[in-house]
Scaffold this motif. Sequence first.
Motif, PDB file in Angstrom:
ATOM      1  N   PHE A  10      11.590 -11.981  11.027  1.00  0.00           N
ATOM      2  CA  PHE A  10      10.088 -12.156  11.244  1.00  0.00           C
ATOM      3  C   PHE A  10       9.053 -12.211  10.019  1.00  0.00           C
ATOM      4  N   GLY A  11       8.405 -13.437   9.861  1.00  0.00           N
ATOM      5  CA  GLY A  11       7.478 -13.378   8.539  1.00  0.00           C
ATOM      6  C   GLY A  11       8.506 -14.008   7.529  1.00  0.00           C
ATOM      7  N   ALA A  12       9.459 -14.729   7.855  1.00  0.00           N
ATOM      8  CA  ALA A  12      10.490 -15.472   7.063  1.00  0.00           C
ATOM      9  C   ALA A  12       9.924 -16.398   6.103  1.00  0.00           C
ATOM     10  N   SER A  13       8.652 -16.998   6.508  1.00  0.00           N
ATOM     11  CA  SER A  13       8.017 -17.908   5.584  1.00  0.00           C
ATOM     12  C   SER A  13       7.323 -17.371   4.362  1.00  0.00           C
ATOM     13  N   GLY A  14       6.995 -15.937   4.486  1.00  0.00           N
ATOM     14  CA  GLY A  14       6.295 -15.275   3.324  1.00  0.00           C
ATOM     15  C   GLY A  14       7.085 -15.205   2.131  1.00  0.00           C
ATOM     16  N   ARG A  15       6.384 -14.888   1.057  1.00  0.00           N
ATOM     17  CA  ARG A  15       7.209 -14.510  -0.255  1.00  0.00           C
ATOM     18  C   ARG A  15       8.255 -13.589   0.011  1.00  0.00           C
ATOM     19  N   THR A  16       8.209 -12.575   0.579  1.00  0.00           N
ATOM     20  CA  THR A  16       9.405 -11.620   0.591  1.00  0.00           C
ATOM     21  C   THR A  16      10.340 -12.265   1.786  1.00  0.00           C
ATOM     22  N   GLY A  17       9.514 -12.898   2.833  1.00  0.00           N
ATOM     23  CA  GLY A  17      10.728 -13.406   3.903  1.00  0.00           C
ATOM     24  C   GLY A  17      11.585 -14.377   3.238  1.00  0.00           C
ATOM     25  N   VAL A  73       8.846  -8.715   8.066  1.00  0.00           N
ATOM     26  CA  VAL A  73       8.082  -8.789   6.749  1.00  0.00           C
ATOM     27  C   VAL A  73       7.092  -9.373   6.859  1.00  0.00           C
ATOM     28  N   PHE A  74       6.217  -9.477   8.066  1.00  0.00           N
ATOM     29  CA  PHE A  74       4.985 -10.230   8.092  1.00  0.00           C
ATOM     30  C   PHE A  74       3.714  -9.282   7.574  1.00  0.00           C
ATOM     31  N   GLY A  75       2.585  -9.881   7.462  1.00  0.00           N
ATOM     32  CA  GLY A  75       1.206  -9.086   7.195  1.00  0.00           C
ATOM     33  C   GLY A  75       0.394 -10.079   6.880  1.00  0.00           C
ATOM     34  N   THR A  81      -7.648 -10.318   6.644  1.00  0.00           N
ATOM     35  CA  THR A  81      -8.687 -10.048   7.829  1.00  0.00           C
ATOM     36  C   THR A  81      -7.877 -10.238   9.308  1.00  0.00           C
ATOM     37  N   ASP A  82      -6.723 -10.653   9.213  1.00  0.00           N
ATOM     38  CA  ASP A  82      -6.158 -10.733  10.468  1.00  0.00           C
ATOM     39  C   ASP A  82      -5.497  -9.598  11.101  1.00  0.00           C
ATOM     40  N   VAL A  83      -5.719  -9.360  12.318  1.00  0.00           N
ATOM     41  CA  VAL A  83      -5.235  -8.359  13.008  1.00  0.00           C
ATOM     42  C   VAL A  83      -4.446  -8.619  13.935  1.00  0.00           C
ATOM     43  N   CYS A 106      11.303  -2.683   9.303  1.00  0.00           N
ATOM     44  CA  CYS A 106       9.991  -3.160   9.122  1.00  0.00           C
ATOM     45  C   CYS A 106       9.449  -2.747   7.698  1.00  0.00           C
ATOM     46  N   GLN A 107       8.986  -3.902   7.052  1.00  0.00           N
ATOM     47  CA  GLN A 107       8.241  -3.729   5.841  1.00  0.00           C
ATOM     48  C   GLN A 107       6.770  -3.599   6.260  1.00  0.00           C
ATOM     49  N   THR A 108       6.162  -2.448   5.600  1.00  0.00           N
ATOM     50  CA  THR A 108       4.801  -2.497   5.688  1.00  0.00           C
ATOM     51  C   THR A 108       4.078  -2.164   4.405  1.00  0.00           C
ATOM     52  N   LYS A 159       8.402   0.787   2.557  1.00  0.00           N
ATOM     53  CA  LYS A 159       7.126   0.992   2.149  1.00  0.00           C
ATOM     54  C   LYS A 159       7.038   0.443   0.514  1.00  0.00           C
ATOM     55  N   PRO A 160       6.712  -0.727   0.272  1.00  0.00           N
ATOM     56  CA  PRO A 160       6.522  -0.838  -1.154  1.00  0.00           C
ATOM     57  C   PRO A 160       5.235  -0.722  -1.628  1.00  0.00           C
ATOM     58  N   PRO A 161       5.222  -0.731  -2.963  1.00  0.00           N
ATOM     59  CA  PRO A 161       3.700  -0.605  -3.582  1.00  0.00           C
ATOM     60  C   PRO A 161       3.507  -2.332  -3.794  1.00  0.00           C
ATOM     61  N   ARG A 162       2.524  -2.400  -4.830  1.00  0.00           N
ATOM     62  CA  ARG A 162       2.267  -3.724  -5.249  1.00  0.00           C
ATOM     63  C   ARG A 162       3.482  -4.603  -5.439  1.00  0.00           C
ATOM     64  N   LEU A 163       3.773  -5.754  -4.688  1.00  0.00           N
ATOM     65  CA  LEU A 163       4.699  -6.949  -4.968  1.00  0.00           C
ATOM     66  C   LEU A 163       4.725  -7.820  -6.096  1.00  0.00           C
TER      67      LEU A 163
HETATM   68  N1  LIG Z   1       1.311  -8.506  -1.557  1.00  0.00           N
HETATM   69  C1  LIG Z   1       1.557  -7.163  -1.766  1.00  0.00           C
HETATM   70  O1  LIG Z   1       1.379  -6.768  -3.109  1.00  0.00           O
HETATM   71  C2  LIG Z   1       2.050  -6.087  -0.932  1.00  0.00           C
HETATM   72  C3  LIG Z   1       2.275  -4.829  -1.414  1.00  0.00           C
HETATM   73  C4  LIG Z   1       2.652  -3.907  -0.581  1.00  0.00           C
HETATM   74  C5  LIG Z   1       3.033  -4.309   0.976  1.00  0.00           C
HETATM   75  N2  LIG Z   1       2.923  -5.747   1.292  1.00  0.00           N
HETATM   76  C6  LIG Z   1       3.296  -6.004   2.669  1.00  0.00           C
HETATM   77  O2  LIG Z   1       4.703  -6.616   2.546  1.00  0.00           O
HETATM   78  C7  LIG Z   1       4.631  -7.677   3.493  1.00  0.00           C
HETATM   79  C8  LIG Z   1       5.336  -8.911   2.815  1.00  0.00           C
HETATM   80  O3  LIG Z   1       4.127  -9.604   1.935  1.00  0.00           O
HETATM   81  P1  LIG Z   1       4.271 -10.651   0.957  1.00  0.00           P
HETATM   82  O4  LIG Z   1       3.026 -10.476   0.073  1.00  0.00           O
HETATM   83  O5  LIG Z   1       5.626 -10.933   0.419  1.00  0.00           O
HETATM   84  O6  LIG Z   1       3.975 -11.825   2.396  1.00  0.00           O
HETATM   85  P2  LIG Z   1       3.137 -13.058   2.230  1.00  0.00           P
HETATM   86  O7  LIG Z   1       3.816 -13.932   1.141  1.00  0.00           O
HETATM   87  O8  LIG Z   1       1.717 -13.170   2.245  1.00  0.00           O
HETATM   88  O9  LIG Z   1       3.609 -13.551   3.587  1.00  0.00           O
HETATM   89  C9  LIG Z   1       3.039 -13.093   4.857  1.00  0.00           C
HETATM   90  C10 LIG Z   1       3.904 -13.448   6.093  1.00  0.00           C
HETATM   91  O10 LIG Z   1       3.159 -13.182   7.245  1.00  0.00           O
HETATM   92  C11 LIG Z   1       2.839 -14.457   8.193  1.00  0.00           C
HETATM   93  N3  LIG Z   1       1.683 -13.991   8.891  1.00  0.00           N
HETATM   94  C12 LIG Z   1       0.375 -14.025   8.088  1.00  0.00           C
HETATM   95  N4  LIG Z   1      -0.710 -13.831   9.078  1.00  0.00           N
HETATM   96  C13 LIG Z   1       0.189 -14.288  10.367  1.00  0.00           C
HETATM   97  C14 LIG Z   1      -0.377 -14.386  11.723  1.00  0.00           C
HETATM   98  N5  LIG Z   1      -1.726 -13.981  12.018  1.00  0.00           N
HETATM   99  N6  LIG Z   1       0.415 -14.410  12.505  1.00  0.00           N
HETATM  100  C15 LIG Z   1       2.002 -14.402  12.343  1.00  0.00           C
HETATM  101  N7  LIG Z   1       2.363 -14.421  11.251  1.00  0.00           N
HETATM  102  C16 LIG Z   1       1.471 -14.382  10.104  1.00  0.00           C
HETATM  103  C17 LIG Z   1       3.213 -15.246   7.411  1.00  0.00           C
HETATM  104  O11 LIG Z   1       3.538 -16.395   8.000  1.00  0.00           O
HETATM  105  P3  LIG Z   1       2.486 -18.016   7.701  1.00  0.00           P
HETATM  106  O12 LIG Z   1       3.547 -18.194   6.762  1.00  0.00           O
HETATM  107  O13 LIG Z   1       2.715 -18.774   8.949  1.00  0.00           O
HETATM  108  O14 LIG Z   1       1.224 -17.797   7.273  1.00  0.00           O
HETATM  109  C18 LIG Z   1       4.061 -15.145   6.187  1.00  0.00           C
HETATM  110  O15 LIG Z   1       5.478 -15.350   6.846  1.00  0.00           O
HETATM  111  C19 LIG Z   1       3.427  -7.709   4.242  1.00  0.00           C
HETATM  112  O16 LIG Z   1       3.439  -6.931   5.328  1.00  0.00           O
HETATM  113  C20 LIG Z   1       2.520  -7.126   3.262  1.00  0.00           C
HETATM  114  O17 LIG Z   1       1.312  -6.378   3.769  1.00  0.00           O
HETATM  115  C21 LIG Z   1       2.346  -6.595   0.414  1.00  0.00           C
END
Ligand SMILES: NC(=O)c1ccc[n+]([C@@H]2O[C@H](COP(=O)([O-])OP(=O)(O)OC[C@H]3O[C@@H](n4cnc5c(N)ncnc54)[C@H](OP(=O)(O)O)[C@@H]3O)[C@@H](O)[C@H]2O)c1
Length: 213
Positions: A10-17, A73-75, A81-83, A106-108, A159-163
Motif C-alpha cells: 500500500f502506497g506503491a506509487s510513492g517514491r518509497t513504494g 508506505v503511504f503518507g 494536510t490529508d488525514v 508499516c513505515q511511518t 521509522k525513518p528520518p528525512r528521506l
Molecule cells: N519524505 C520524507 O522525508 C519522510 C520522512 C520520514 C517519513 N516519511 C514517511 O514515509 C512514507 C513514504 O514517504 P515518501 O516520501 O516516499 O512518499 P511519497 O512519495 O510522498 O508517496 C506517498 C504515497 O502515499 C499515497 N497517498 C498520499 N495521499 C493519499 C491519500 N489521501 N489516499 C491514499 N493514498 C495516498 C500516495 O499515493 P498517490 O501517488 O496516489 O498520491 C503515494 O503512494 C510516508 O508515510 C511518509 O510520511 C517521509
Amino acid sequence: MGESIKVALFGASGRTGQAVARAGAAQGLLIRASLRETTRAILPSTVEIIRGDLGDANHVRDTIAGTIVVCCVFGPGPPYTDVFCARATELIVNAMHRVGVRRLICQTGAMIGRDVANWTLPVCLMVRMFRWQRPAVAADRTRQEELIRESDLEWTLVKPPRLTDGPARGRVLADVDTRIGLLSKISRADLASFLVGECVAPRYLKQAVYVTW
Ligand SMILES: NC(=O)c1ccc[n+]([C@@H]2O[C@H](COP(=O)([O-])OP(=O)(O)OC[C@H]3O[C@@H](n4cnc5c(N)ncnc54)[C@H](OP(=O)(O)O)[C@@H]3O)[C@@H](O)[C@H]2O)c1
C-alpha cells in the motif's frame, strides 16, 4: 529466497513504494500493489496492480487476500494536510484479521508518535512545531501507530528520518534505541532494501525500529 512470498503493498506509487516494488521484484517477491484510480507509477512488470481507494474496505481486503505480508508506505504528500492514515490502517488491520494475514510492516516516520527518548532536543522542538502547525495530521499518524501497536498482528513499525532519493549505500543502521537528530537521513533505496528484508525474514517483530544511515 523470497520466491514464494506474496506482499500486498500500500502506497506503491510513492517514491518509497516504487523503490520497494523494484527491490522486492528483484528479490523474487510477488508484489500486489494498491494504486488509486488515477495514480500513475513506474512499477516492474511482475507487479500486480489493483486499483482502488484506501478508504474502501473491499479494495483493501481484495489487495490483501492471498498474500502473506502487508507492507504500508503511504503518507500525505504536499501540502501535508490529508488525514487518512489511521482510517486506512484500521481497514488494513481489520482486513488482515478477516483473511488471516499476520505479518504487517508499516513505515511511518521518526518524528511520529511518542518516542521522546529517540529524539535529540532540536528534534523535540521540531516535533512540537509540526504538531502545532498540523495537529490533525500529527494526531492521525500517531493514531496510525497506536492501531498497529494495539493489534495482535506480527507487526513492525519502520521509522525513518528525512528521506533522500540518493543512491543506496548498502547499509542501514536499524535499532529501537537509535537517536534521531536534525541531520539524520536515509535514502529510499536503502530503506526499500530494509523493508524487503523485513518482508523476507522478520527481525523486529512487535517493535518500532528507527532506520538511518
Ligand atoms: N519524505 C520524507 O522525508 C519522510 C520522512 C520520514 C517519513 N516519511 C514517511 O514515509 C512514507 C513514504 O514517504 P515518501 O516520501 O516516499 O512518499 P511519497 O512519495 O510522498 O508517496 C506517498 C504515497 O502515499 C499515497 N497517498 C498520499 N495521499 C493519499 C491519500 N489521501 N489516499 C491514499 N493514498 C495516498 C500516495 O499515493 P498517490 O501517488 O496516489 O498520491 C503515494 O503512494 C510516508 O508515510 C511518509 O510520511 C517521509
